[in-house]
Write a protein that holds these residues in place. Structure first.
Motif, PDB file in Angstrom:
ATOM      1  N   MET A  51       0.838  -1.198   0.000  1.00  0.00           N
ATOM      2  CA  MET A  51       0.000   0.000   0.000  1.00  0.00           C
ATOM      3  C   MET A  51       0.873   1.247   0.000  1.00  0.00           C
ATOM      4  N   ALA A  61      -2.622   0.486  -4.371  1.00  0.00           N
ATOM      5  CA  ALA A  61      -2.352  -0.879  -3.931  1.00  0.00           C
ATOM      6  C   ALA A  61      -1.767  -1.691  -5.077  1.00  0.00           C
ATOM      7  N   HIS A 234     -10.774  -1.541   5.267  1.00  0.00           N
ATOM      8  CA  HIS A 234      -9.598  -2.353   4.931  1.00  0.00           C
ATOM      9  C   HIS A 234      -8.296  -1.701   5.395  1.00  0.00           C
ATOM     10  N   THR A 235      -8.375  -0.911   6.474  1.00  0.00           N
ATOM     11  CA  THR A 235      -7.171  -0.369   7.112  1.00  0.00           C
ATOM     12  C   THR A 235      -7.266  -0.620   8.613  1.00  0.00           C
ATOM     13  N   PRO A 236      -6.140  -0.638   9.315  1.00  0.00           N
ATOM     14  CA  PRO A 236      -6.166  -0.944  10.749  1.00  0.00           C
ATOM     15  C   PRO A 236      -6.957   0.052  11.585  1.00  0.00           C
ATOM     16  N   ALA A 258      -3.507 -11.280   6.149  1.00  0.00           N
ATOM     17  CA  ALA A 258      -3.957  -9.958   5.714  1.00  0.00           C
ATOM     18  C   ALA A 258      -4.903  -9.339   6.732  1.00  0.00           C
ATOM     19  N   LYS A 261      -3.278  -7.732   9.686  1.00  0.00           N
ATOM     20  CA  LYS A 261      -2.505  -6.533   9.360  1.00  0.00           C
ATOM     21  C   LYS A 261      -3.377  -5.376   8.897  1.00  0.00           C
ATOM     22  N   GLU A 262      -4.560  -5.689   8.339  1.00  0.00           N
ATOM     23  CA  GLU A 262      -5.323  -4.655   7.641  1.00  0.00           C
ATOM     24  C   GLU A 262      -6.734  -4.426   8.169  1.00  0.00           C
ATOM     25  N   VAL A 307     -10.994  -8.382   3.419  1.00  0.00           N
ATOM     26  CA  VAL A 307     -10.135  -7.256   3.045  1.00  0.00           C
ATOM     27  C   VAL A 307      -9.814  -7.291   1.556  1.00  0.00           C
TER      28      VAL A 307
END
Length: 335
Positions: A51, A61, A234-236, A258, A261-262, A307
């Motif tokens: 990313m 991405a 789809h982000t933390p 994934a 992490k995401e 994600v």
């Protein structure tokens, strides 16, 4: 899906219009189910996506993957600019490059926006088919953009839908969605919801397809036995589900690496100490392969946290290429 690719000596260019001709949701659902099994059985190669933040706009991405058993590899390159619709452009733009895995020859270059819309919804349909109650018929769509439309299409392939409640933060967007989709699906009853809670209460199936950074689902609104496809975040730092929902539910992910992490939907309650990592480690491909259980009771809440992963893109791209060659669709070029 055939394991042997059609013979071709040139690279095929496939636009959105070409993909609309060759990529059906029903076929894509089967292709995604197949590749998710392969992924969870360790039969694919896929790094976590790279990313690149684009300040003031969004992100880029790069998503590579190889599927040796299907004879292909490739990469999706997309931009995700959430404010693009305000400027009259799609939020997601990009390309997929499909290569055959023997010599690396580029087979096709195709539009990524339409491919992403179809494969994302197809993955949710795969999870819905595996996890939702067989009689699930009332759908709630939280968000009324492109993914809402593709999810309506996909879920109608796997469950006997009867009613659809639609909520969007922009009421006019939701109204236009209902006007368009009610003509396309006259067998369904559509309802404009006043709030996420209004849409979700009583629903058997919930799809969250928003750009919200904060929860749009509360455990207190959910009926017993509901299935949720959580797609938008789809982000933390972003999530669509509250911590209580994730804690109470049987959670399946597309990729455990994934997701950890995401997926803010899972990372945030994990960091709050609501549960351990084992609560959110099971993959939908493991359910499809018979390795892990899916739904264990009619009353259980199930969540598929997506994600989006590159093997889905490459499997869908292979399907589109195979169909395009068979039908004579696309523009062959010599690179």
């Amino acid at each position: 899906m055939m394991n042997n690719l059609p013979e071709a000596t040139m690279t095929l260019i496939l636009t959105r219009q070409h993909l609309e001709q060759v990529l059906t949701m029903r076929d894509c659902i089967e292709a995604i189910a197949d590749v998710m099994r392969r992924f969870s059985l360790g039969e694919t190669v896929m790094p976590v996506r790279l990313m690149t933040p684009v300040p003031g706009r969004g992100s880029h991405a790069a998503m590579p993957a190889a599927i040796p058993g299907l004879g292909v590899l490739g990469i999706k390159s997309i931009t995700i600019f959430p404010t693009n619709p305000e400027r009259g452009a799609p939020a997601i733009l990009g390309l997929v490059i499909l290569n055959e895995s023997n010599t690396g020859r580029p087979l096709a270059v195709m539009d990524a926006a339409y491919l992403t819309a179809v494969r994302t919804a197809a993955a949710s349909a795969v999870a819905t088919r595996a996890l939702a109650r067989p009689d699930a018929s009332a759908l709630a769509l939280i968000g009324a953009g492109v993914q809402a439309g593709s999810h309506l299409w996909a879920l109608s392939e796997v469950r006997p839908l009867r009613s659809v409640a639609v909520y969007d933060i922009d009421r006019l967007v939701a109204e236009r969605f209902i006007e368009t989709k009610s003509r396309r699906h006259p067998e369904l009853t559509f309802r404009l919801a006043a709030s996420p809670e209004d849409a979700i209460r009583g629903a058997d199936l919930v799809c969250t397809v928003t750009t919200s950074q904060t929860p749009v689902v509360d455990l207190n609104w959910l009926k017993e036995g509901v299935h949720i496809n959580a797609v938008g975040a789809h982000t933390p730092e972003a999530r669509e589900l509250d911590s209580a929902t994730v804690t109470a539910a049987r959670v399946l992910v597309d990729s455990r690496e994934a997701a950890l992490k995401e997926a803010g939907d899972l990372i945030i309650p994990l960091q709050e100490g609501r549960f351990g990592a084992e609560h959110i480690r099971d993959e939908i491909g493991e359910v499809l392969a018979g390795i892990k259980p899916g739904r264990t009771s009619d009353a259980q809440i199930t969540v598929y946290k997506s994600v989006g992963i590159a093997v889905q893109d490459i499997a869908a791209a292979r399907l589109a290429y195979e169909r395009a060659v068979s039908l004579g669709v696309g523009v062959p070029v010599e690179l």
